[in-house]
Structures are given as C-alpha cells and as structure tokens.
Write a protein that holds these residues in place. Sequence first.
Motif: not given
Length: 347
Positions: A199-222
């Motif tokens: 699971a840890g392998m995916y966390q930086p990839w997910l964080d990159e997407g959440f940090a992009r301008p206009g991202a639809r969700r945050t980790r809390e509601d994804f």
Amino acid sequence: MKLGLQLGYWGAQPPQGVGELVAAAEEAGFDAIFTAEAWGSDAFTPLAWWGRETSRVRLGTSIVQMSGRTPTSIAMHALTLDHLTGGRVILGMGVSGPQVVEGWYGQPFAKPLARTREVVDIVRKVLAREAPVTNDGPHYPLPYSGPGSVGLGKPLKPIVHPLRADLPIWLGAEGPKNVAQTAEIADGWIPIFYTPRTAGMYQPWLDEGFARPGARRTREDFEIAATCHLQVVADAAEKQAVLDALKPVIALYMGGMGAKEQNFHKNVFERMGYAAITDQVQELFLAGKREEATALIPTELADEMHIVGTAGEVKERVAQWAETGVTTLLLSSRSAEEIRQVAELLA
C-alpha cells in the motif's frame, strides 16, 4: 470499511445461484455489489438483472472497458441504470489493455491516460446536462468531423435528465501516472492486486494527484475499493488448499492477461517484488503450460493478495487492509451462507 460483493465476469456459462448471493449481501448489510467485463459478458446487464431485486445496496461496475463504448454511450448506460435504481450506481471504468482494445474492440490503444481524461470529462458533461455536449480532444471529438464524416453532426444534450450530476466515477488504474490521474479526476480508485504490504508504494502517486490544481477529491473523501477473496478456514491445511486453488488465477493475470511485450498486470507483480518469477510464469503460460506456470506461484503471494485464515486471523487481516486507507473491500464469495458468516464476523 464497507463490504462489497464482487460478482466479476462470467466464464463459459452464466454462473448459477447469483440471485441468492445478491439477496444475502443486501440482507447482511453489504454496501455494494459489483460486476465486471472482459471479452464475454458485459458489466451493465448483469448489474441491472440481479440489481432489480435490491433496494439498498450500491451497484457498481469494476470495470467498464472504455474502448467498448463511446463516452456518451457509457454515460447513457449509467444515467439509465441510476434512474432505475434510485441513484445507487457507481460507474467504475478502465482502459483495459492493448490485446483487448485493439484485438476485440478494434480501437487504438495509444495514449490511455489522455483517453481516460477525455472519457471522464465527456461523461461528466452528459450527467451535468448544462449544455449540448462537445469535446475538442483528439480521441473522442464531438461532433465528429474526421474521415467519413458527412458534416452534419450536431451537439446534443441527453433527452433524459440525469438523476445525479455527481454520479460517482471510480477508475481502475495500475501504474504511477494512471493512479495519480485517478486521484486527480475521479471519485474513487479500483486497484488490482492491492495488498497492505504494498500500500505504501501507492501513497506518493495518490498524493501527487490530490495536490494537482482542480483535483476533484481529497484523501478524506476519496474511495479506494480493493478486491480480494476472503474465506474463514478451520486450520492451516484448509488454508493451504484454499490458497492453492487461488494460484491459477494469479498465474493467468501474471502470465496470460496481456501481450508478452506489454502486460500491465505482470508489471504490478514486478513492482510488488516478484520480478524473479514473472518472466518464467509468462513464458510457460503463453506456451500452454498452465499447470507448470501455476506451480511457480508462491503461497506467500496468494496469501498476501487474499484474506484466508481462522476467524481471528481474518479479523486481524481485515483491520490491516482498513488501516491502509481501503474504504471498501470487494469480496468474491461462493455461497449465501459464506456472505452471512463474513458479515457477522466483521459486524
């Protein structure tokens, strides 16, 4: 963490007893029922057929193959079923692989990330119904004006007013760029071969997407919906038998799902740390030596990918999956009694 029933796609014949499984899942408090497609049964029809007997569970696709339908056709399926079920649909989509896309659907596979972005954007425009749907992207231009066009295409809005403009879209994604884009543009992620150890392998990839301008969700509601087989066993011998029975499917995905030159599932297993066997499994599987390929699958890999053990071990393993951020555990099941047993154990 919620529970979902993963019905998957059909084998050579329609499966038996599915109605009983669906009824048991609804009764037992499962959150959702999911169907899949490969190159046989489709995902929407079984969901509509068996879902008609339900009133509470969410109904999801994991996954609809984007190249099998135009984006507006996908949106039509989703909005129709969403109305029929009173707003319970989850639209899970993915790009599949080049063998299926080009060999079965007769569509180009190139630029899968860009195609995904266009599909999601068009589906959302249909569901929003704010204006006639147009798209300037190169993959799904609307109106179409390319080779063979008669030049009469007209932007349209759906006749039916969609029940929900925010119908959730989840994406199947495997590689770093695709997972990051999923976190940016989707409401949820359907990983394949997800395990607590990796699971840890995916966390930086997910964080990159959440940090992009206009991202639809945050980790809390994804939402993250991971699939596994869960089974309570009496002892180590029974556990070994169950894990052995799961190995042929692992061998299929590692060695036979995709071309020798490009198998995204094989790449996932390599990222998981099993690169020492993937080439050999693929070579044997593609040569028709499926039993020999299966024999190479380590028991620890089957154990890592699934939740099999005594009641106490299962509860402990489920907690580990939840701790990594999984919001829904999609479970395959063989009987209504097994569904009730799992629900009672994890209540």
